[in-house]
Design a protein around this motif. Structure first.
Motif, PDB file in Angstrom:
ATOM      1  N   ARG A 170     -14.351   8.426   3.381  1.00 15.72           N
ATOM      2  CA  ARG A 170     -14.063   7.775   2.108  1.00 15.72           C
ATOM      3  C   ARG A 170     -15.081   8.236   1.074  1.00 15.72           C
ATOM      4  NH1 ARG A 170     -12.659   1.484   0.772  1.00 15.72           N
ATOM      5  NH2 ARG A 170     -12.451   1.834  -1.461  1.00 15.72           N
ATOM      6  N   VAL A 171     -14.591   8.532  -0.134  1.00 16.06           N
ATOM      7  CA  VAL A 171     -15.445   9.026  -1.215  1.00 16.06           C
ATOM      8  C   VAL A 171     -15.141   8.252  -2.491  1.00 16.06           C
ATOM      9  CG1 VAL A 171     -15.636  11.367  -0.240  1.00 16.06           C
ATOM     10  CG2 VAL A 171     -13.777  10.834  -1.820  1.00 16.06           C
TER      11      VAL A 171
ATOM     12  N   ASP B 254      -5.157   5.892  -0.936  1.00 16.10           N
ATOM     13  CA  ASP B 254      -4.411   4.695  -0.555  1.00 16.10           C
ATOM     14  C   ASP B 254      -4.472   3.732  -1.732  1.00 16.10           C
ATOM     15  OD1 ASP B 254      -3.786   5.555   2.063  1.00 16.10           O
ATOM     16  OD2 ASP B 254      -5.821   5.046   2.700  1.00 16.10           O
ATOM     17  N   VAL B 255      -3.309   3.521  -2.347  1.00 20.44           N
ATOM     18  CA  VAL B 255      -3.221   2.647  -3.521  1.00 20.44           C
ATOM     19  C   VAL B 255      -2.622   1.319  -3.067  1.00 20.44           C
ATOM     20  CG1 VAL B 255      -2.290   2.373  -5.837  1.00 20.44           C
ATOM     21  CG2 VAL B 255      -2.879   4.654  -5.001  1.00 20.44           C
TER      22      VAL B 255
ATOM     23  N   THR C 164       0.847  -1.196   0.000  1.00 22.85           N
ATOM     24  CA  THR C 164       0.000   0.000   0.000  1.00 22.85           C
ATOM     25  C   THR C 164       0.877   1.239   0.000  1.00 22.85           C
ATOM     26  OG1 THR C 164      -1.758  -1.130   1.201  1.00 22.85           O
ATOM     27  CG2 THR C 164      -1.815   1.262   1.206  1.00 22.85           C
ATOM     28  N   GLU C 165       0.512   2.183  -0.846  1.00 21.91           N
ATOM     29  CA  GLU C 165       1.210   3.462  -0.919  1.00 21.91           C
ATOM     30  C   GLU C 165       0.189   4.580  -0.721  1.00 21.91           C
ATOM     31  OE1 GLU C 165       3.735   6.027  -4.184  1.00 21.91           O
ATOM     32  OE2 GLU C 165       3.576   3.874  -4.427  1.00 21.91           O
ATOM     33  N   HIS C 166       0.570   5.580   0.044  1.00 20.06           N
ATOM     34  CA  HIS C 166      -0.312   6.726   0.286  1.00 20.06           C
ATOM     35  C   HIS C 166       0.163   7.890  -0.580  1.00 20.06           C
ATOM     36  CE1 HIS C 166      -3.000   9.401   2.425  1.00 20.06           C
ATOM     37  NE2 HIS C 166      -2.014  10.275   2.438  1.00 20.06           N
ATOM     38  N   VAL C 167      -0.750   8.459  -1.365  1.00 15.31           N
ATOM     39  CA  VAL C 167      -0.430   9.609  -2.207  1.00 15.31           C
ATOM     40  C   VAL C 167      -1.522  10.668  -2.050  1.00 15.31           C
ATOM     41  CG1 VAL C 167       0.877   8.265  -3.904  1.00 15.31           C
ATOM     42  CG2 VAL C 167      -1.566   8.625  -4.236  1.00 15.31           C
TER      43      VAL C 167
ATOM     44  N   ILE D 119      -4.679  -3.458  -8.869  1.00 11.98           N
ATOM     45  CA  ILE D 119      -4.558  -2.175  -8.174  1.00 11.98           C
ATOM     46  C   ILE D 119      -5.923  -1.723  -7.677  1.00 11.98           C
ATOM     47  CG2 ILE D 119      -3.926   0.257  -8.434  1.00 11.98           C
ATOM     48  CD1 ILE D 119      -2.013  -0.680 -10.683  1.00 11.98           C
ATOM     49  N   ASN D 120      -5.966  -1.318  -6.412  1.00 12.74           N
ATOM     50  CA  ASN D 120      -7.184  -0.775  -5.816  1.00 12.74           C
ATOM     51  C   ASN D 120      -6.835   0.573  -5.201  1.00 12.74           C
ATOM     52  OD1 ASN D 120      -9.890  -0.737  -4.877  1.00 12.74           O
ATOM     53  ND2 ASN D 120      -9.134  -1.302  -2.848  1.00 12.74           N
ATOM     54  N   ALA D 121      -7.653   1.586  -5.476  1.00 12.73           N
ATOM     55  CA  ALA D 121      -7.416   2.918  -4.922  1.00 12.73           C
ATOM     56  C   ALA D 121      -8.607   3.321  -4.068  1.00 12.73           C
ATOM     57  CB  ALA D 121      -7.203   3.926  -6.038  1.00 12.73           C
ATOM     58  N   ALA D 122      -8.326   3.732  -2.827  1.00 16.07           N
ATOM     59  CA  ALA D 122      -9.366   4.220  -1.911  1.00 16.07           C
ATOM     60  C   ALA D 122      -9.145   5.718  -1.732  1.00 16.07           C
ATOM     61  CB  ALA D 122      -9.276   3.510  -0.574  1.00 16.07           C
TER      62      ALA D 122
END
Length: 81
Positions: free
Chosen positions: A47-48, A28-29, A3-6, A37-40
């Protein structure tokens, strides 16, 4: 899982009513073990949905929205004065 936060910022303009706004999203990717790949997306603490899929105007609820790089709405407002 990795997980990477951008953070990503976008400018939005409604092509129906002319309303413009900008938002910065915390994303949060996550890449699972299969490479999917999942992006939140988050605005503040909630969360939107992704702003890139079916955005709605905050003023008139229209879905006819132009998405631009950050700073475009602020620049347009400076030229209005």
């Amino acid at each position: 899982m990795h997980t990477e936060h951008v953070q990503r910022s976008y400018s939005f303009a409604c092509l129906d009513c002319g309303h413009g706004w900008e938002d910065t999203y915390d994303i949060d990717v996550t890449v699972d073990k299969y490479g999917r790949i999942n992006a939140a997306y988050h605005l503040g603490d909630r969360r939107v949905p992704s702003p890139l899929q079916s955005p709605r105007c905050l003023a008139c609820e229209s879905r006819t929205i132009r998405i631009m790089r950050p700073g475009r709405v602020a620049t347009a407002r400076l030229h209005e004065k």
